[in-house]
Design an enzyme around this catalytic site. Structure first.
Site, PDB file in Angstrom:
ATOM      1  N   HIS A 290      82.056  19.900  13.058  1.00 22.18           N
ATOM      2  CA  HIS A 290      82.561  20.478  14.306  1.00 22.18           C
ATOM      3  C   HIS A 290      83.638  21.506  13.971  1.00 22.18           C
ATOM      4  CE1 HIS A 290      83.594  20.814  18.497  1.00 22.18           C
ATOM      5  NE2 HIS A 290      84.867  20.543  18.223  1.00 22.18           N
ATOM      6  N   ASP A 292      86.012  24.102  15.877  1.00 24.95           N
ATOM      7  CA  ASP A 292      86.509  24.668  17.130  1.00 24.95           C
ATOM      8  C   ASP A 292      86.538  26.177  16.994  1.00 24.95           C
ATOM      9  OD1 ASP A 292      87.009  22.411  18.804  1.00 24.95           O
ATOM     10  OD2 ASP A 292      88.701  21.880  17.528  1.00 24.95           O
ATOM     11  N   ASP A 402      82.938  17.310  22.148  1.00 23.54           N
ATOM     12  CA  ASP A 402      84.399  17.401  22.227  1.00 23.54           C
ATOM     13  C   ASP A 402      84.895  18.063  23.505  1.00 23.54           C
ATOM     14  OD1 ASP A 402      86.986  17.018  21.230  1.00 23.54           O
ATOM     15  OD2 ASP A 402      87.053  19.015  20.350  1.00 23.54           O
ATOM     16  N   HIS A 615      85.683  25.336  24.645  1.00 23.71           N
ATOM     17  CA  HIS A 615      86.386  24.221  25.278  1.00 23.71           C
ATOM     18  C   HIS A 615      87.847  24.053  24.873  1.00 23.71           C
ATOM     19  CE1 HIS A 615      84.806  21.990  21.628  1.00 23.71           C
ATOM     20  NE2 HIS A 615      86.073  21.613  21.619  1.00 23.71           N
TER      21      HIS A 615
END
Length: 1084
Positions: A290, A292, A402, A615
């Site tokens: 993951h 971001d 997430d 997000h």
């Protein structure tokens, strides 16, 4: 009789006499002893850690270092960097400041005594991230730093005794940015990173393997039930390893003996063959990384994180054939293709082999609360088209581990985008209620469903520990239907992905399951799609998975509906701008064949807006650098959009020069007629009404415009009136709102609407993210210091109120009432509302500003606009589930209605709201200090309105809120009647709840497509997207007037043709179920 037995002689080898006393092991002491074997510190020189390496070479004789430090925090390319002079450097030197880049040139020679060792690594640690490049400029390996992922396996050709050159690009940031004093604190701009290691190392592979053996068997001893034989056996195995190691002096021979002892418990775990057994495995382990897209670092650093992380995974796949890895976010793949083509090609080859799985189907892992409906559509359109165009496949699983809550229409949109599955785990973070399911069917407002799985390990960055595997079953909440689960492992958030340690640990976990039992069996080699396919097969065979209807509300991070207000405003404005450009550009291609539909420019705008919906960007939970980036990008979006809008209007024959003598008209881009009084600078007051597409100016005669009046009473109150309402403003707040036709007072006795209130806002930890329920106990009313009349009518009246929040913060609010436009009878008048516009200078710290509207309406539920529909939430705190929704997300309106009457609150850029009892409260501004120390500081402007209405919630609120966000566009046109039929062509008639939401050209049309992602298909079409907005079956007609439509099809979001629809005249009959989204392809 019976009972006779033969005497049994004792075994001759059993000693007759006790040799010495033997005591029972004191469990706690022996468990604690295990730490001595692999710990650093006082015993390090005597335990296994001292045997991990067989040799080491350092210093300039073997590792010669030089460095180039680009100025001004630049991030040069390889070619740019290596074209400069490099200066000598050494271990011990520190580099910085934060966010700077330093390029190291390494000339490495392997000494003779190490050349024949089994495994040679180069160890490099600057306690920051980095990328290793070959001498000819190929990025091949990412480095994390601070003791993690600091090694690079040296190629065999380096064993020749010659000097070999490579480069390391050092990034002056840690995996989680440069937080000052804590991960989520604002970055320290002057952080420096010391080079502490640059060594050639010969690894003792057997010692390294024993380290993992001991780790996992030790976990079994600690984490299996202590009353189980399996736990006792694991402890004895570990103690035996330690005793053997000590007895043999830690020799290599002894280490091999220790490994043989470990195999009594784990079996042979030295290859991927450990997974070859045919025993059923409950846990499917999937490698994951993951990243971001922005958070505690800017976009520019994310681009490098992607290359670092994914190049490592490609390398691991070659060393560990069982690894199956997935990663989402088409934007990151596009960046990789643009900036690291060699790594992208490597990824493509792994995708083709089936070991690297693009997943998710969306452009980024976006927020799902605040983006508009069409934005959610385009996340899938752009994501799926990229994956299909570059990898030959669409995604079937929506992957969003997430994000801070999940909108109620996502299952429907997933199905329309070709995805039947959904994965997340974020609801495990709930801080009030535990979400009750692991595997379930998630059902949208329209009844569409996807099968959803939430990893019971409750993480998307598992470290592949023994406990992660165990919790994949012990925390599973859907065992009655299916006991299988996904274990998603790998370093994440800041990137990285699985490490060799993760893979070695999982091999041992599988070995223990097969050899000893008790631990759930884990398997590798399958994909996420394989896992979900088995669930779907079970459903087909009759398994009834439980259902969850509506939104997956996240009971945390509620402050993200409000933080970074200007960023949220940019999102709303850009969405409406894109809607208008696509609508007008579509019509322009019909009118003018020489006009080019601006697909390339629209792609840029959409991809930019979708990127900003990531997000941590749109929710406001990123560092200040990220908002500097997004502000610049939005500036480009608006600049590009205004030009495209002007070009489309030019093609439709409108004048750019508003001083011309041509008739003044208003362009209405909404799919219904509007009636509005408009006071434009430099123009006479006028009415624009009865217009679908094009509205001509009319004189405000008594037949169609009722005047508005204002007076100041002797008591200092202000009374604003039109033919629908009388509004009393006392001490700067609305104390009365009287509805003439309903003969009803809207504000309860003693109530104060438009009251600004301030709350103390100190969440438990996550400042930018969270607002906690206890903040409601700190409510403080802000008194108005000054009020005065601004506009005296007759077409608009207004009062200005000024509020001093603190020494440095203030609010200036204009409360306005416009003359109402009628159609001859008051009952058909356009809805009127009290509009408020607040200008705020905001310089607070850890405070929350809201505006309140108490209303004389009662209902146990309030309604809030969500994407393509309405979500109803409780206005009471009966249960903890109800109370958890003390702050919720809404879009352009919220409504509280009882039978026969209601009140809507409209807004132009806000998303946070709460309705408690009869108190409606719009959230305006927050002031968190982490991770952005300056979040929301400065000037803000927001418009909102209170709109009472007779009857319950209906299309009037939906339309008024959309109009509130879409002001009419005043233009001049030489022949408005000539273009009016085209501008009024596309519309939906019939049920007023039907909304024609989007009009655009087909993605792959021959005169539109760029051919950059997908091949041009040929032909020309218009795509029209309609939804039912209020929750009931609706029938109507989609009409296109003079537009030459030949055929019509229902299509999905990706514009694949479905059922053909019979064309009847200049339109088609349509029927939608409650809250259904339906797209139509109109072939020209």
């Amino acid at each position: 009789m019976g009972g006779e037995t033969k005497p049994v002689m004792p075994a001759a080898h059993f000693p007759r006499l006790a040799e010495r006393p033997v005591g029972k092991q004191i469990s706690s002491i022996y468990y604690d002893r295990l730490r001595q074997f692999t710990s650093t510190g006082q015993y390090e020189s005597h335990n296994l850690m001292a045997k991990m390496y067989e040799g080491r070479a350092s210093g300039s004789d073997w590792v010669k270092l030089s460095v180039y430090s680009p100025p001004n925090l630049a991030r040069p390319t390889f070619d740019e960097a290596t074209s400069h002079e490099f200066r000598d450097t050494h271990v011990g030197e520190a580099f910085g400041p934060s966010w700077s880049t330093h390029w190291f040139k390494i000339k490495l020679t392997v000494p003779a005594e190490l050349r024949d060792k089994e495994l040679l690594e180069f160890h490099w640690d600057t306690h920051s991230e980095g990328m290793l490049w070959t001498e000819d400029g190929v990025p091949i390996h990412g480095l994390t730093g601070n003791g993690e992922r600091t090694e690079w396996i040296l190629p065999d050709e380096y064993r020749d005794g010659e000097a070999h050159t490579f480069y390391i690009e050092m990034a002056c940031n840690g995996m989680f940015g440069n937080g000052d004093g804590g991960t989520i604190q604002p970055p320290d701009p002057n952080r420096y990173f010391q080079l502490t290691e640059a060594d050639v190392v010969a690894v003792n592979t057997e010692a390294r393997a024993l380290y993992i053996d001991f780790w996992i068997v030790g976990d079994a001893a600690r984490e299996f039930p202590h009353d189980s034989s399996e736990a006792h056996e694991a402890l004895q195995i570990c103690l035996s390893i330690m005793d053997t190691f000590i007895a043999g002096g830690g020799s290599n021979k002894t280490i091999k003996e220790c490994r043989e002892i470990a195999r009594k418990y784990t079996g042979n775990v030295d290859s991927a063959k450990v997974y070859d057994g045919d025993k059923e495995a409950l846990v499917t382990a999937i490698g994951h990384c993951h990243i971001d897209t922005c958070w505690l670092w800017p976009w520019a650093e994310t681009k490098r994180k992607v290359a670092r992380s994914w190049s490592n995974q490609c390398d691991l796949m070659e060393r560990y054939p069982e690894l199956n890895f997935c990663c989402s976010q088409a934007q990151q793949y596009k960046w990789l293709k643009m900036y690291y083509p060699a790594v992208f090609d490597r990824v493509k080859s792994k995708v083709k082999q089936g070991t690297f799985q693009p997943i998710g189907g969306s452009w980024v892992e976006h927020d799902t609360n605040m983006p508009g409906g069409e934005s959610l559509v385009r996340q899938f359109v752009y994501g799926q088209r990229f994956f299909e165009g570059h990898f030959g496949q669409r995604c079937t699983t929506f992957w969003l581990p997430d994000t801070f809550g999940y909108s109620s229409q996502l299952p429907q949109l997933c199905r329309l985008a070709g995805m039947t599955r959904f994965f997340t785990q974020k609801l495990s973070w709930n801080n009030i209620n535990n979400f009750p399911h692991t595997t379930f069917n998630w059902v949208a407002l329209d009844g569409s469903q996807v099968i959803c799985h939430m990893a019971p390990s409750e993480t998307y960055t598992a470290s592949a520990h023994f406990g992660d595997v165990k919790r994949s079953v012990t925390q599973h909440k859907s065992m009655d239907q299916d006991a299988t689960s996904l274990l998603v492992f790998g370093k994440g958030d800041g990137g990285g992905g699985p490490t060799w340690e993760h893979l070695e640990k999982l091999r041992r976990c599988r070995g223990i399951s097969d050899n000893v039992g008790l631990l759930p069996r884990v398997k590798m080699g399958d994909t996420v799609d394989d896992f979900f396919a088995r669930l779907e097969k079970k459903a087909e065979a009759g398994t009834k998975f439980v259902t969850w209807f509506g939104e997956l509300y996240f009971e945390l991070h509620r402050g993200t509906y409000t933080t970074q207000a200007n960023n949220k405003r940019n999102n709303r404005k850009s969405e409406f701008l894109l809607h208008d450009i696509e609508y007008l550009a579509t019509l322009a291609t019909i009118k003018d064949e020489s006009y080019r539909y601006p697909k390339k420019e629209l792609d840029f705008m959409w991809e930019a807006v979708l990127l900003c919906q990531f997000h941590d960007c749109l929710p406001g939970s990123a560092i200040e650098m990220c908002y500097d980036d997004s502000d610049k990008l939005y500036k480009e979006v608006f600049k590009t959009g205004e030009k495209l809008l002007a070009d489309a209007l030019d093609a439709l024959g409108f004048d750019r020069d508003m001083s011309s003598n041509n008739p003044t008209v208003a362009v209405n881009t909404l799919p219904w007629q509007r009636e509005e009084a408009l006071l434009a600078p430099g123009m006479r007051p006028g009415v624009f009404k009865d217009g679908h597409g094009l509205m001509e100016w009319q004189h405000p005669c008594a037949q169609n415009l009722e005047v508005a009046t204002i007076e100041e009473t002797s008591g200092g109150d202000y009374v604003l009136s039109n033919d629908q309402f009388k509004v009393t403003v006392s001490d700067g707040v609305i104390t009365s709102l009287y509805d003439y036709e309903a003969d009803r007072e809207v504000i309860p006795k003693g109530g104060k609407a438009a009251q600004l209130v301030l709350f103390d806002d100190k969440p438990l930890f996550w400042q930018a993210w969270d607002v906690e329920v206890y903040h409601l106990e700190s409510r403080t009313e802000l008194p108005v210091s000054k009020s005065f009349i601004k506009d005296r009518g007759p077409y608009r009246v207004s009062v200005v109120t000024e509020t001093q929040i603190s020494e440095n913060s203030w609010v200036r609010t204009t409360i306005s009432l416009a003359a109402s436009v009628t159609s001859g009878k008051r009952r058909t008048a356009a809805p009127s509302y009290v509009e408020l516009e607040s200008e705020v200078e905001w310089r607070e710290s850890m405070k929350f500003l809201k505006v309140e509207f108490p209303v004389d309406v009662r209902n146990t539920e309030a309604s809030y606009e969500t994407q393509f529909g309405v979500v109803r939430r409780p206005t009471h705190y009966n249960t903890s589930w109800d109370m958890a929704k003390f702050e919720v997300c809404c879009h352009k309106w919220a409504d509280l209605s009882e039978h026969g009457y209601g009140v809507s609150v409209l807004n132009d850029s806000k998303y946070g709201f709460a309705t408690a009892g009869n108190m409606m409260r719009l959230s305006l501004l927050r002031a968190p200090k982490a991770p952005d120390a300056h979040a929301d500081m400065g000037r803000h402007s927001v418009r909102y309105a209170i709109m009472p209405h007779q009857g319950g919630l209906d299309h009037r609120t939906v339309r008024a809120a959309r109009a509130f966000n879409s002001p009419l566009k005043l233009r001049k046109h030489p022949e408005p009647h000539a273009v009016a039929p085209l501008l009024a062509a596309l519309k939906v008639t019939g049920a007023p709840a039907l909304v024609l939401d989007t009009v655009k050209r087909g993605e792959d049309d021959e005169d539109v497509a760029t051919g950059e992602t997908m091949p041009v298909k040929g032909g020309r079409c218009i795509v029209a997207r309609v939804y039912e907005s209020l929750g009931g079956k609706a029938r109507g007609r989609l009409e296109w007037g003079p537009i030459p439509v030949k055929k019509a099809y229902v299509c999905n979001l990706l514009e694949d043709e479905g059922e053909k629809v019979e064309v009847n005249g200049e339109g088609i009959a349509i029927e939608l179920r409650p809250f259904e989204v339906k797209s139509f392809k109109l072939v020209l």
